[in-house]
Scaffold this active site. Structure first.
Site, PDB file in Angstrom:
ATOM      1  N   GLN A  16       0.836  -1.197   0.000  1.00 35.80           N
ATOM      2  CA  GLN A  16       0.000   0.000   0.000  1.00 35.80           C
ATOM      3  C   GLN A  16       0.868   1.243   0.000  1.00 35.80           C
ATOM      4  OE1 GLN A  16      -2.057   1.438   3.590  1.00 35.80           O
ATOM      5  NE2 GLN A  16      -1.238   3.155   2.410  1.00 35.80           N
ATOM      6  N   TYR A  18       1.307   5.126   0.430  1.00 35.26           N
ATOM      7  CA  TYR A  18       0.889   6.452   0.899  1.00 35.26           C
ATOM      8  C   TYR A  18       1.650   7.389  -0.025  1.00 35.26           C
ATOM      9  CZ  TYR A  18      -1.534   8.006   5.108  1.00 35.26           C
ATOM     10  OH  TYR A  18      -2.465   8.444   5.990  1.00 35.26           O
ATOM     11  N   ARG A  52      -9.470  14.554  15.776  1.00 36.08           N
ATOM     12  CA  ARG A  52      -9.964  13.539  16.715  1.00 36.08           C
ATOM     13  C   ARG A  52      -9.758  14.015  18.149  1.00 36.08           C
ATOM     14  NH1 ARG A  52      -6.701   8.517  14.194  1.00 36.08           N
ATOM     15  NH2 ARG A  52      -7.648   8.438  12.139  1.00 36.08           N
ATOM     16  N   LYS A 139      -7.904   2.388  -2.903  1.00 39.14           N
ATOM     17  CA  LYS A 139      -8.684   2.232  -1.665  1.00 39.14           C
ATOM     18  C   LYS A 139      -9.228   3.588  -1.223  1.00 39.14           C
ATOM     19  CE  LYS A 139      -8.017   0.996   3.189  1.00 39.14           C
ATOM     20  NZ  LYS A 139      -7.646   2.190   3.961  1.00 39.14           N
ATOM     21  N   HIS A 163     -12.195   4.408   5.590  1.00 37.26           N
ATOM     22  CA  HIS A 163     -11.080   4.330   6.547  1.00 37.26           C
ATOM     23  C   HIS A 163     -11.594   3.953   7.935  1.00 37.26           C
ATOM     24  CE1 HIS A 163      -6.749   5.118   6.777  1.00 37.26           C
ATOM     25  NE2 HIS A 163      -6.954   5.410   8.035  1.00 37.26           N
ATOM     26  N   ARG A 166     -12.714   6.662  10.515  1.00 31.60           N
ATOM     27  CA  ARG A 166     -11.765   7.253  11.469  1.00 31.60           C
ATOM     28  C   ARG A 166     -11.269   8.642  11.051  1.00 31.60           C
ATOM     29  NH1 ARG A 166      -7.211   4.849  11.688  1.00 31.60           N
ATOM     30  NH2 ARG A 166      -6.776   5.078  13.882  1.00 31.60           N
TER      31      ARG A 166
END
Ligand SMILES: Cc1cc2nc3c(=O)[nH]c(=O)nc-3n(C[C@H](O)[C@H](O)[C@H](O)COP(=O)(O)O)c2cc1C
Length: 264
Positions: A16, A18, A52, A139, A163, A166
């Protein structure tokens, strides 16, 4: 790192990416991934980090804030504390060759912010499609417009994902988005899903709603958190048993047949 994971999975690992802000770094990582993995997943579900407040309150940051509660929790989990002392804290092994030496957690946080840019656009995806000869998956899909773009850009698969909810709490649930996407595009591109799947019946529902593959994130983390190295195997054994039970209860022989047996 990529090489070790490829060895452990006998070449079945997916990588994956980033997206790095710098194209040289992107190419170096892609070269290593191509030598070790057949499938590349690009991540589009974190264009920027969500706010968050709970994590701010709990001191979950780079570096982690040492609060009285955190210290009490460390003392209350001596096995974890000793293992962490023996093995050290987690690190970004793939990126190690490109990082300045001797960085502390604070510098690591700054390095990650500077080095990666989660925002993708069609040019970035097209450039990767040109370079990557294996299967390419995106994704983070949650709407039809982006899936149409993925098909146009020649991608092989999409993972419908928010995700795990989140980052943005205001979007549609993945299973809701999946139903439309799978119905409309399931014969043009591989459609997969994650976010919120916890049990075998959840996997069955996801497949029944049209996904060709279901991924789980936190369920495995909970398993590893509770049982350490054995936790991953334990989680998969529970999921397998539960999924098999659903199949037996509805007399479904193959997972591909779920859409004929369960309510979508
Ligand atoms: C602690 C944590 C770290 C994650 N890091 C990444 C990441 O680096 N890249 C990525 O694509 N997804 C990451 N995810 C998201 C998962 O890939 C996945 O989309 C999500 O966890 C699925 O939802 P679930 O946890 O409800 O199964 C992370 C999830 C968690 C819980």
């Amino acid at each position: 790192n990529i090489e070790r994971i490829a060895e452990l999975t006998e070449g079945h690992a997916w990588f994956q990416l980033y997206h790095p802000a710098d194209n040289d770094l992107r190419d170096k990582i892609l070269e290593r991934a191509a030598a070790n993995c057949q499938v590349l997943v690009m991540l589009s579900d974190v264009p920027t980090f969500g706010y968050r407040s709970k994590e701010i309150k709990n001191g979950l940051a780079m570096p982690p804030r040492m609060t009285f509660t955190n210290i009490l929790q460390i003392i209350g989990h001596p096995n974890w504390a000793i293992n962490t002392l023996v093995h050290g804290s987690p690190s970004f092994k793939v990126l190690k060759p490109y990082m300045p030496k001797g960085m502390n957690m604070h510098h690591l946080g700054l390095f990650m912010n500077k080095t990666f840019n989660g925002r993708l656009d069609e040019d970035k995806v097209a450039a990767i499609r040109d370079k990557w000869k294996g299967k390419l998956v995106m994704k983070g899909m949650s709407n039809e417009i982006d899936v149409e773009k993925a098909i146009k850009l020649g991608l092989d698969g999409v993972i419908v994902s928010n995700h795990g909810g989140r980052q943005l709490d205001a979007g549609p649930s993945s299973i809701y988005a999946l139903k439309n996407i799978a119905t409309k595009y399931g014969d043009k591109i591989k459609v997969m899903m994650d976010s919120g799947i916890r049990t075998g019946p959840d996997i069955a529902r996801t497949l029944a709603a049209g996904a060709q593959f279901a991924f789980l994130g936190r369920s495995f983390m909970y398993g590893v958190g509770a049982l350490g190295n054995d936790g991953g195997e334990h989680t998969i054994s529970i999921l397998k048993r539960q999924l098999q039970q659903v199949m037996e209860q509805i007399c479904c022989e193959k997972v591909e047949d779920f859409p004929q047996y369960l309510i979508k």
